[in-house]
Enzyme design. Structure first.
Site, mmCIF file in Angstrom:
data_model
loop_
_atom_site.group_PDB
_atom_site.id
_atom_site.type_symbol
_atom_site.label_atom_id
_atom_site.label_comp_id
_atom_site.label_asym_id
_atom_site.label_seq_id
_atom_site.Cartn_x
_atom_site.Cartn_y
_atom_site.Cartn_z
ATOM 1 N N PHE A 158 -44.078 -42.888 -9.442
ATOM 2 C CA PHE A 158 -43.433 -41.606 -9.142
ATOM 3 C C PHE A 158 -42.325 -41.865 -8.133
ATOM 4 C CE2 PHE A 158 -42.672 -37.648 -6.937
ATOM 5 C CZ PHE A 158 -42.662 -36.730 -7.967
ATOM 6 N N ASP A 249 -40.042 -48.752 -3.153
ATOM 7 C CA ASP A 249 -40.112 -47.346 -2.782
ATOM 8 C C ASP A 249 -41.229 -47.183 -1.751
ATOM 9 O OD1 ASP A 249 -40.728 -44.642 -2.601
ATOM 10 O OD2 ASP A 249 -40.451 -44.243 -4.739
ATOM 11 N N LYS A 278 -40.585 -39.066 4.337
ATOM 12 C CA LYS A 278 -41.872 -38.622 4.867
ATOM 13 C C LYS A 278 -42.080 -39.033 6.316
ATOM 14 C CE LYS A 278 -44.199 -38.246 0.352
ATOM 15 N NZ LYS A 278 -44.397 -36.795 0.272
#
Length: 421
Positions: A158, A249, A278
């Site tokens: 994702f 990622d 984040k």
């Protein structure tokens, strides 16, 4: 099916239904406060937070040092744009660059540095960070690989909700409503070097020649599936042999979530490009991508931009967050509490496997109760997260304590028991 009584004021629910797009299934609670790993709702009820703003609340809710940085900057300057220099942005880039080059051991201790020189581009989210990483890879392919544009990712990955990052996401369930997807992406099974090498030798017609491999060290949204160290080391070798970029990622795994500053360091590798978000802002909207050495020079003035990326508020908060993570020794704490969390989850009834690292864990159940466990968790003062019906994902604020983990495990044991009796 578990049912819970909501405590959200009726007007709030009505306005949400009327004025907000229904892209999320809203749970019946309105949070109005938070400290550390505890949230408080509009009725004054407290909850242990094991979702952490979907992994974004790194130093805990309303950490005093981060609050002070935000309040101080809010009274000085918010936004000028990236045409100008500003306080904290360069300092934050230097501090993150040093973390990207860190060499660590399995106990969260810094043992050295790779000496690599990193440059950062600041943006606002993980999807934006991955968009920028994709641009770097395609510029590399244009200049050094005869125009190669293909990027290999992993099945179950994702990488974001924009069209390009959604196309990079190796889950076709997310694609079907938004066809046609941007071309140039293909996915291979995680931890299968043979499949990756075969695709490099014979890429699909739609993808064309490959310029980069893009991976998560732990697939968060896909079910908390880790890439093995041997696999990541093999991918690094294959990328070097083929002169293609390795993009990691770290949007969900970065900033000590797994114990190391970045999860790739646990495998003893160094990528060429890293995306992050984040945890960098402790919950404040912020993202970045970084490239090292010659790859950092591929994008020129005018090639990329962001109106709000790295604005004074974000830079001040990001710097306070990163400095707090480093100076307060979060790496060692995350290793210790993450090991404790793993042990407690493994002891839960009906749990067959616990995956992940540090304070990023997935509990696999042999019964389909995860969705209902989230509902009952709210009723009993727990904020949980499910991925499908049989996996609970745990991303607590990194300040969570063993005592709070004990309380969560006790409550969750009762929840599982009630759902399976």
């Amino acid at each position: 099916m578990a049912t819970i009584k909501g405590t959200v004021p009726q007007q709030v629910v009505a306005d949400d239904k009327t004025y907000v797009m229904h892209t999320y299934g809203r749970l019946p609670v309105e949070f109005v406060g938070g400290r550390g790993a505890v949230l408080t709702d509009s009725e004054g009820k407290e909850y242990l937070d094991f979702l952490g703003g979907i992994g974004a609340v790194s130093v805990g809710h309303c950490h005093p040092r981060v609050v002070a940085a935000l309040q101080d900057q809010a009274g000085k300057l918010w936004q000028v744009g990236n045409y100008f220099y500003e306080e904290n942005r360069n300092e934050l880039a230097r501090e993150v660059g040093e973390l990207l080059s860190t060499i660590t051991d399995g106990a969260g201790h810094v043992t050295g540095s790779t000496g690599s020189a990193w440059r950062l581009f600041f943006c606002n989210s993980g999807a934006e960070a991955n968009e920028g990483a994709i641009k770097v890879a395609r510029r590399w392919g244009e200049k050094n690989l005869n125009g190669a544009t293909g990027i290999l990712t992993a099945v179950n990955s994702f990488h974001g909700r924009t069209l390009a990052t959604l196309s990079a996401t190796g889950q076709k369930v997310f694609h079907k409503s938004f066809l046609p997807m941007p071309a140039g992406f293909d996915a291979v099974p995680l931890n299968d070097l043979d499949a990756l090498e075969a695709k490099l030798k014979k890429p699909s017609v739609e993808t064309g020649r490959i310029c980069a491999v893009m991976l998560e060290c732990i697939q968060g949204e896909g079910g908390v599936w880790p890439a093995t160290p041997e696999y990541l080391q093999g991918v690094r070798r294959i990328c070097d042999e083929n002169d293609i970029l390795l993009i990691i990622d770290e949007v969900q795994t970065g900033f000590f979530r797994t114990g190391a500053p970045f999860a790739y360091q646990l495998a003893g590798i160094e990528p060429d490009v890293v995306s992050m978000a984040k945890g960098i802002g402790g919950g404040f909207p912020m993202g970045a991508f970084a490239a090292r050495g010659e790859y950092a020079k591929l994008l020129k003035a005018g090639d990329h931009g962001s109106t709000f990326g790295g604005n004074p508020l974000a830079a001040a908060v990001g710097r306070a967050t990163v400095e707090t993570l480093v100076e307060e020794g979060f790496g060692e704490h995350v290793i210790a509490t993450g090991t404790y969390l793993e042990k407690k989850l493994a002891a839960l009834p009906h749990v067959t496997e616990v995956r992940g690292a540090g304070l990023m864990r997935g509990a696999q159940f042999d019964v389909r109760i995860a969705n209902d466990a989230v509902d009952l968790g709210l009723e009993r003062g727990l904020v949980l997260n499910h991925i499908g019906d049989s996996i609970l994902r745990f991303l607590p604020p990194l300040v969570v304590t063993e005592e709070q983990i004990d309380t969560m495990a006790d409550r969750l044991t009762g929840i599982v028991g009630d759902l399976t009796d």
